[in-house]
Write a protein that holds these residues in place. Sequence first.
Motif, PDB file in Angstrom:
ATOM      1  N   GLU A  22       0.796  -0.756  -0.255  1.00 36.01           N
ATOM      2  CA  GLU A  22       0.229   0.026  -0.181  1.00 36.01           C
ATOM      3  C   GLU A  22       1.246   0.911   0.174  1.00 36.01           C
ATOM      4  O   GLU A  22       1.805   1.726   0.347  1.00 36.01           O
ATOM      5  CB  GLU A  22      -1.458  -0.159   0.940  1.00 36.01           C
ATOM      6  CG  GLU A  22      -2.118  -1.356   0.692  1.00 36.01           C
ATOM      7  CD  GLU A  22      -2.689  -0.647   1.971  1.00 36.01           C
ATOM      8  OE1 GLU A  22      -2.804   0.540   2.584  1.00 36.01           O
ATOM      9  OE2 GLU A  22      -3.342  -1.815   2.395  1.00 36.01           O
ATOM     10  N   TRP A  30      -4.543   6.836  -2.149  1.00 37.98           N
ATOM     11  CA  TRP A  30      -5.719   6.004  -2.478  1.00 37.98           C
ATOM     12  C   TRP A  30      -6.035   6.261  -3.835  1.00 37.98           C
ATOM     13  O   TRP A  30      -5.774   6.179  -5.005  1.00 37.98           O
ATOM     14  CB  TRP A  30      -6.469   4.952  -2.060  1.00 37.98           C
ATOM     15  CG  TRP A  30      -6.057   3.676  -1.221  1.00 37.98           C
ATOM     16  CD1 TRP A  30      -4.906   3.419  -0.113  1.00 37.98           C
ATOM     17  CD2 TRP A  30      -7.667   3.158  -0.122  1.00 37.98           C
ATOM     18  NE1 TRP A  30      -4.847   2.353   0.702  1.00 37.98           N
ATOM     19  CE2 TRP A  30      -7.144   2.350   0.760  1.00 37.98           C
ATOM     20  CE3 TRP A  30      -9.005   3.340  -0.060  1.00 37.98           C
ATOM     21  CZ2 TRP A  30      -7.230   1.372   1.377  1.00 37.98           C
ATOM     22  CZ3 TRP A  30      -9.223   2.075   0.541  1.00 37.98           C
ATOM     23  CH2 TRP A  30      -8.321   1.200   1.264  1.00 37.98           C
ATOM     24  N   PHE A  31      -6.442   7.409  -4.224  1.00 34.72           N
ATOM     25  CA  PHE A  31      -6.640   8.666  -4.993  1.00 34.72           C
ATOM     26  C   PHE A  31      -5.031   8.777  -5.803  1.00 34.72           C
ATOM     27  O   PHE A  31      -5.092   9.068  -6.722  1.00 34.72           O
ATOM     28  CB  PHE A  31      -7.213   9.647  -4.478  1.00 34.72           C
ATOM     29  CG  PHE A  31      -7.784  10.276  -5.983  1.00 34.72           C
ATOM     30  CD1 PHE A  31      -8.831  10.190  -6.553  1.00 34.72           C
ATOM     31  CD2 PHE A  31      -6.776  11.682  -6.283  1.00 34.72           C
ATOM     32  CE1 PHE A  31      -9.450  10.752  -7.717  1.00 34.72           C
ATOM     33  CE2 PHE A  31      -7.568  12.125  -7.270  1.00 34.72           C
ATOM     34  CZ  PHE A  31      -8.635  11.705  -8.330  1.00 34.72           C
ATOM     35  N   PRO A  50      -4.091   4.586  -7.254  1.00 32.14           N
ATOM     36  CA  PRO A  50      -4.670   3.660  -6.856  1.00 32.14           C
ATOM     37  C   PRO A  50      -4.396   2.839  -7.408  1.00 32.14           C
ATOM     38  O   PRO A  50      -4.305   1.645  -6.823  1.00 32.14           O
ATOM     39  CB  PRO A  50      -5.517   4.252  -8.353  1.00 32.14           C
ATOM     40  CG  PRO A  50      -5.107   4.768  -8.951  1.00 32.14           C
ATOM     41  CD  PRO A  50      -3.645   5.729  -8.197  1.00 32.14           C
ATOM     42  N   GLU A  51      -2.683   2.556  -8.454  1.00 38.10           N
ATOM     43  CA  GLU A  51      -2.580   1.195  -8.741  1.00 38.10           C
ATOM     44  C   GLU A  51      -1.710   0.902  -8.160  1.00 38.10           C
ATOM     45  O   GLU A  51      -0.809  -0.358  -7.800  1.00 38.10           O
ATOM     46  CB  GLU A  51      -1.633   1.599  -9.650  1.00 38.10           C
ATOM     47  CG  GLU A  51      -0.151   1.968 -10.319  1.00 38.10           C
ATOM     48  CD  GLU A  51      -0.941   3.554 -10.169  1.00 38.10           C
ATOM     49  OE1 GLU A  51       0.027   4.574  -9.897  1.00 38.10           O
ATOM     50  OE2 GLU A  51      -1.706   4.267 -10.587  1.00 38.10           O
TER      51      GLU A  51
END
Length: 106
Positions: A6, A29-30, A33-34
């Motif tokens: 992450e 995460w935005f 995202p990958e």
Amino acid sequence: MSNALECKIWDRFPKIDYTSNPLPNKIEWFIAPEGPQTICCSERPSHRLSSFVLSTGDNTGQQYGIKLRFFYQIESPCQELLNNQPKTYKLMNNILNDKSIPWLDH
């Protein structure tokens, strides 16, 4: 349970949120995202600059931002093996990680 890595926030400014406009939860995460990426290639990929708009679910506000994504070389236990390849096989001798730097308005 997932074994995927992450993304995480390493640093930020300001250190604390403005009460009127806090940093969105899971912004990493935005931004990526990958997830974090490690690649092996012969040439470093180009830097990428992108823009985005975050909006609240009730349309009471928007945040505008830009993100710079770049790759940097990392040392690997197999780096010496890659560097000592014969020239005919020396196709992918760079091991690179990506990093993103976002800027958001407040």
